[in-house]
Design a protein around this motif. Structure first.
Motif, short mmCIF file in Angstrom:
data_model
loop_
_atom_site.label_atom_id
_atom_site.label_comp_id
_atom_site.label_asym_id
_atom_site.label_seq_id
_atom_site.Cartn_x
_atom_site.Cartn_y
_atom_site.Cartn_z
N ASP A 60 0.89 -1.35 0.10
CA ASP A 60 0.32 -0.18 -0.14
C ASP A 60 0.58 0.95 0.19
N GLU A 61 2.07 1.05 0.49
CA GLU A 61 2.92 1.73 0.64
C GLU A 61 3.76 2.51 -0.67
N VAL A 62 3.82 1.45 -1.35
CA VAL A 62 4.53 1.50 -2.48
C VAL A 62 4.03 2.42 -3.15
N LEU A 63 1.85 1.97 -3.59
CA LEU A 63 1.54 2.27 -4.36
C LEU A 63 1.58 3.15 -4.40
N GLU A 64 1.45 4.57 -3.09
CA GLU A 64 1.79 5.62 -2.58
C GLU A 64 2.98 6.11 -2.80
N ARG A 93 10.73 2.63 -10.62
CA ARG A 93 11.59 1.41 -10.15
C ARG A 93 10.88 0.61 -9.21
N VAL A 94 9.86 -0.07 -9.30
CA VAL A 94 9.28 -0.26 -7.70
C VAL A 94 10.12 -1.68 -6.98
N GLN A 95 10.63 -0.95 -5.20
CA GLN A 95 11.22 -1.84 -4.65
C GLN A 95 10.48 -2.08 -2.99
N THR A 96 9.99 -3.60 -2.70
CA THR A 96 8.93 -3.02 -1.22
C THR A 96 9.96 -4.51 -0.37
N ALA A 97 9.72 -3.73 0.87
CA ALA A 97 9.48 -4.95 1.90
C ALA A 97 9.50 -5.93 1.74
N VAL A 98 10.08 -7.00 1.56
CA VAL A 98 9.63 -8.79 1.97
C VAL A 98 9.08 -9.29 2.91
N PRO A 99 8.16 -9.85 3.49
CA PRO A 99 7.55 -10.45 4.82
C PRO A 99 8.18 -11.39 5.16
N GLY A 100 8.64 -10.87 6.95
CA GLY A 100 9.08 -12.02 7.46
C GLY A 100 10.74 -11.65 7.32
N LEU A 101 11.55 -10.84 6.96
CA LEU A 101 12.82 -10.44 6.58
C LEU A 101 12.99 -8.58 6.84
N LYS A 117 14.94 4.61 4.80
CA LYS A 117 14.17 5.19 5.24
C LYS A 117 13.71 6.83 4.69
N ASP A 118 14.93 7.28 4.32
CA ASP A 118 14.56 8.71 3.21
C ASP A 118 14.55 8.07 1.96
N LYS A 119 12.65 8.50 1.89
CA LYS A 119 13.14 7.96 0.69
C LYS A 119 13.11 8.33 -1.31
N MET A 120 13.45 10.01 -1.15
CA MET A 120 13.87 10.71 -2.53
C MET A 120 15.68 10.52 -2.57
N VAL A 134 0.36 -3.05 -8.56
CA VAL A 134 0.70 -1.84 -9.38
C VAL A 134 0.56 -1.58 -11.00
N ARG A 135 0.52 -2.69 -11.72
CA ARG A 135 -0.21 -2.54 -12.32
C ARG A 135 -1.93 -2.08 -12.98
N GLU A 136 -2.46 -2.75 -11.88
CA GLU A 136 -3.61 -2.44 -12.40
C GLU A 136 -3.77 -1.73 -11.37
N GLU A 137 -3.41 -0.16 -10.45
CA GLU A 137 -3.53 0.49 -10.05
C GLU A 137 -2.99 1.92 -11.23
#
Length: 402
Positions: free
Chosen positions: A129-133, A147-155, A163-166, A197-200
């Motif tokens: 949800d946050e990466v969509l934002e 480029r799209v990168q997200t945290a992997v659950p459990g890691l 932390k600093d997105k830009m 992401v593609r759906e959105e």
């Protein structure tokens, strides 16, 4: 005209940079980037101890001769330290040549092949949800590729999530930090991210993803196959590229385009990949691949085999390198994309430059030369700070590719 001096400047306005500034007897100067993330002082020493003494008295107009002199003359060829040092010299000499000619460097490379350089930004977050934002934020800034990168659950940590997105900078500790990695969890999770992401955002936004050398060819083939419905522009660094032949196996298992090359430092690192059409984008950089002169050779070879450029452009490339990259990007016929991670305001102040971003494109400076410089007085206010890139381990403790 003769070279009278060359200074190596190390500064840390938020992160470490190594810059070479060359001086001539006619008052014309040139700058080149020599930054090698996590090993900056090694390149600085190579320049100071071994290269600068060789430059004094040379004709700065003899760019090709100087390149060959530093490459062949050292006998111990290639490698990231040597090639980053050569790149700094080469870039600075192109800067001088442009100033002497009264033209921006891209005009010396044949002039424009396009009006602007398409760039991509880095959308990253802890959750989908946050990466969509974050993707929406880059789209609203005008980016046409993300480029799209997200945290992997459990890691506990995942490459590319900051932390600093830009102003993402992975070299963040005086000694390397360590994190655990699970290929299984990663492979199961990433396709669902791109489905969202593609759906959105629909089919028009270019989407990219960086695997960061973490998979085997068959694992990468599985991922690329799973991502095919989402039409990525590229899957980056899917496997370590020391074994170029490994891409033959990967190529048979996916039609997702492949990009690789940010750690390459010579044309020989990508010769097989290009000539056998095993990749779609070559991501070598000005600073790590021997400067404008050698990177142009790589791009010219790639053009013969329908491979496009996709140069690395993370924050460890200073505005000097970014400016040089843009002059090359705007001139070559087989340009693809340019990575553009924005620098901090402190960095931009230390390296005043004339390139600019507008509506998804970067534009090179129209000033003679590269259109970038270093404020040495301001640079001196930011001394070097030890900073290492992280280390990754598998769940059982085995050291893995970060």
């Amino acid at each position: 005209m003769r070279i009278t001096d060359a200074r190596v400047i190390v500064t840390c306005p938020g992160r470490n940079f190594v810059t070479l500034k060359i001086f001539t007897d006619e008052g014309v100067t040139g700058v080149g980037d020599a930054t090698l993330n996590g090993r900056e002082l090694t390149v600085a020493s190579y320049l100071t101890d071994h290269v600068v003494p060789l430059l004094i008295g040379r004709d700065p107009a003899r760019i090709e001769d100087t390149w060959q002199y530093l490459y062949r003359g050292a006998y111990w060829r290639r490698g990231p330290v040597t090639m980053s040092a050569i790149a700094a010299v080469d870039t600075a000499l192109w800067d001088i040549k442009g100033k002497v000619a009264g033209l921006p460097v891209y005009q010396l490379l044949g002039g424009r092949s396009r009006e602007g350089v398409t760039v991509y930004g880095h959308a990253n977050a802890e959750t989908v949800d946050e990466v969509l934002e974050e993707v929406a934020r880059y789209r609203d800034l005008g980016y046409k590729a993300v480029r799209v990168q997200t945290a992997v659950p459990g890691l506990d940590a995942t490459y590319g999530v900051s932390k600093d997105k830009m102003f993402y900078e992975p070299a963040d500790a005086a000694l390397p930090s360590e994190s655990a990695w699970s290929t299984e969890r990663y492979l199961d999770f990433v396709p669902s991210v791109f489905a969202r992401v593609r759906e959105e955002f629909g089919p028009d936004l270019k989407l990219l993803h960086d695997v960061h050398h973490r998979l085997t060819p068959i694992e990468a083939g599985r991922l690329g196959h799973a991502l095919e419905p989402y039409a990525l522009t590229w899957m980056e660094d899917p496997v370590p590229a020391e074994l170029q032949e490994g891409f033959r196996l990967l190529r048979t298992h996916t039609r997702t385009p492949i990009a690789v090359g940010e750690v390459f430092n010579s044309i020989w690192d990508c010769h097989t990949l290009i000539t056998e059409q095993l990749i779609d984008y070559i991501r070598a950089t000005v600073v790590h691949a021997g400067g404008i002169t050698h990177l142009r050779r790589i791009f010219d070879l790639a053009a013969l085999y329908h491979v496009r450029s996709g140069s690395h452009g993370a924050t460890d490339l200073s505005p000097v390198c970014m400016s040089a990259a843009l002059h090359l990007d705007v001139s070559i016929p087989n340009f693809g994309l340019q990575e553009y991670m924005r620098h901090t305001p402190e960095t931009d102040e230390v390296f005043p430059h004339g390139y600019w971003f507008e509506d998804g494109y970067l534009h090179p400076s129209e000033e003679p030369g590269l259109g970038v410089d270093i404020d040495e007085e301001l640079a001196a206010r930011y001394p070097y700070q030890p900073a290492y890139l992280p280390v990754s381990r598998l769940m059982d403790g085995t050291v893995h590719n970060w």
